[in-house]
Design a protein around this motif. Structure first.
Motif, PDB file in Angstrom:
ATOM      1  N   GLY A 179      52.122  80.366 -11.823  1.00 51.42           N
ATOM      2  CA  GLY A 179      51.806  80.884 -13.054  1.00 51.42           C
ATOM      3  C   GLY A 179      52.729  82.429 -13.418  1.00 51.42           C
ATOM      4  N   PRO A 180      52.413  82.642 -14.177  1.00 51.93           N
ATOM      5  CA  PRO A 180      53.387  83.478 -14.927  1.00 51.93           C
ATOM      6  C   PRO A 180      53.163  84.631 -13.907  1.00 51.93           C
ATOM      7  CG  PRO A 180      51.826  83.925 -16.707  1.00 51.93           C
ATOM      8  CD  PRO A 180      51.075  82.782 -16.016  1.00 51.93           C
ATOM      9  N   TRP A 181      54.470  85.727 -13.752  1.00 53.15           N
ATOM     10  CA  TRP A 181      54.820  86.247 -12.352  1.00 53.15           C
ATOM     11  C   TRP A 181      54.583  85.695 -11.220  1.00 53.15           C
ATOM     12  CZ3 TRP A 181      58.235  88.801 -13.999  1.00 53.15           C
ATOM     13  CH2 TRP A 181      58.486  89.765 -15.607  1.00 53.15           C
ATOM     14  N   LYS A 182      54.016  84.669 -10.762  1.00 54.55           N
ATOM     15  CA  LYS A 182      53.325  84.155  -9.241  1.00 54.55           C
ATOM     16  C   LYS A 182      54.141  82.382  -9.499  1.00 54.55           C
ATOM     17  CE  LYS A 182      49.708  81.965  -8.616  1.00 54.55           C
ATOM     18  NZ  LYS A 182      48.072  81.538  -8.758  1.00 54.55           N
ATOM     19  N   SER A 183      55.335  82.874  -8.201  1.00 52.28           N
ATOM     20  CA  SER A 183      55.422  81.569  -7.823  1.00 52.28           C
ATOM     21  C   SER A 183      55.590  80.969  -6.675  1.00 52.28           C
ATOM     22  CB  SER A 183      57.483  81.788  -7.624  1.00 52.28           C
ATOM     23  OG  SER A 183      58.707  82.295  -8.913  1.00 52.28           O
ATOM     24  N   VAL A 184      56.034  79.815  -6.708  1.00 53.32           N
ATOM     25  CA  VAL A 184      54.737  79.006  -5.158  1.00 53.32           C
ATOM     26  C   VAL A 184      55.575  78.169  -4.331  1.00 53.32           C
ATOM     27  CG1 VAL A 184      53.750  77.244  -4.727  1.00 53.32           C
ATOM     28  CG2 VAL A 184      52.438  78.356  -6.455  1.00 53.32           C
ATOM     29  N   LEU A 185      56.860  78.485  -3.489  1.00 58.45           N
ATOM     30  CA  LEU A 185      57.090  77.877  -2.556  1.00 58.45           C
ATOM     31  C   LEU A 185      56.690  76.992  -1.382  1.00 58.45           C
ATOM     32  CD1 LEU A 185      60.493  79.020  -1.144  1.00 58.45           C
ATOM     33  CD2 LEU A 185      59.126  77.714   0.283  1.00 58.45           C
ATOM     34  N   THR A 186      56.454  75.764  -1.605  1.00 60.44           N
ATOM     35  CA  THR A 186      55.852  74.458  -1.104  1.00 60.44           C
ATOM     36  C   THR A 186      57.095  74.176   0.044  1.00 60.44           C
ATOM     37  OG1 THR A 186      54.488  73.803  -3.031  1.00 60.44           O
ATOM     38  CG2 THR A 186      55.296  72.202  -0.932  1.00 60.44           C
TER      39      THR A 186
END
Length: 270
Positions: A179-186
């Motif tokens: 989301g905005p200002w939230k990155s996700v690394l899988t």
């Protein structure tokens, strides 16, 4: 700036300048003359004289400032230049890393060092325990949660968030979405059956050493050139091929002494 001096009424001042009684007729000079006199005599401190700093309109196009990207240094490229990944963004950003835990942990450390809060969703909390302990028990930017237990994180421009999903070969679908200002690394240890779906959703894909069969399958699904497909089984520990749209770049992640002390040397397998 001019220096202020103190005068006496009947004799020379501290600089030897004549007072009013030293004039031929004993009278004070007019005010205008008193104001201009010290300047003519050179009293006071005058600032340095410099030529004006000017730039002609024709030269404006040649003016440039060396401004680089803002983000996490993930390593160096083939030319030895720093490779920087902008994780903190006002728009959702999703990353897939098919590689080792060591690389994901280095990214988490460096993201926390830039001021981001890092949340780790994992089924092997013991693998992250040493990092949590080194960073103050989860109070200084890194916290570990069981799979499916990541709470709302309240990401904002002032407190950006990186979520690292270390959930094995088949990460479950859940509430953890970028989301905005939230990155996700899988993180995927291997090319799993869910990898094609995750790769299609991702803005950035990192690939570390894999078997020739995996490299061939990945090359077909991502449209990689033959040279890259052949190179994937030979990549050294710490080397990642990063792919974004049609851009590809090999990056070597070089740990600092502190990172080696905490995580050890680069490795593909855990």
């Amino acid at each position: 700036m001019t220096a202020m001096t103190t005068r006496t009424a009947d004799g020379p001042d501290e600089h030897g300048a004549p007072g009013a009684a030293d004039s031929p007729d004993g009278a004070r000079p007019p005010a205008g003359r008193r104001a201009r006199g010290p300047l003519r005599a050179g009293f006071g401190l005058l600032g340095p004289r410099h030529g004006r700093h000017t730039l002609s309109a024709a030269d404006l196009d040649t003016l440039s400032l060396p401004i680089g990207d803002d983000g996490v240094v993930i390593g160096v490229d083939a030319e030895g230049q720093s490779a920087v990944l902008g994780l903190n963004r006002p728009t959702p950003y999703e990353i897939v890393l098919i590689g080792g835990l060591w690389t994901a942990q280095v990214f988490a450390l460096r993201a926390a060092a830039t001021g981001a809060r890092v949340a780790v969703e994992t089924g092997r909390a013991q693998a992250w325990a040493q990092m949590v302990h080194a960073m103050g028990g989860g109070q200084n930017g890194l916290a570990v949660y069981d799979v499916g237990r990541v709470p709302p994180l309240g990401a904002s421009a002032g407190t950006p968030v990186l979520v690292v999903r270390d959930c094995g070969m088949r990460p479950p679908r859940g509430r953890v979405v970028p989301g905005p200002w939230k990155s996700v690394l899988t993180l995927l240890p291997y090319l799993s059956p869910v990898a094609p779906r995750l790769i299609r959703q991702a803005r950035l894909v990192g690939v570390q050493r894999m078997s020739p069969d995996e490299a061939g399958e990945l090359g077909r699904s991502m449209g990689l050139p033959r040279d890259d497909v052949d190179a994937l089984p030979t990549l050294a520990d710490g080397v990642t091929l990063w792919c974004a749209d049609r851009d590809r770049q090999y990056v070597m992640t070089r740990p600092t002494d502190a990172e080696i002390g905490l995580l050890g040397t680069p490795r593909r397998m855990d």
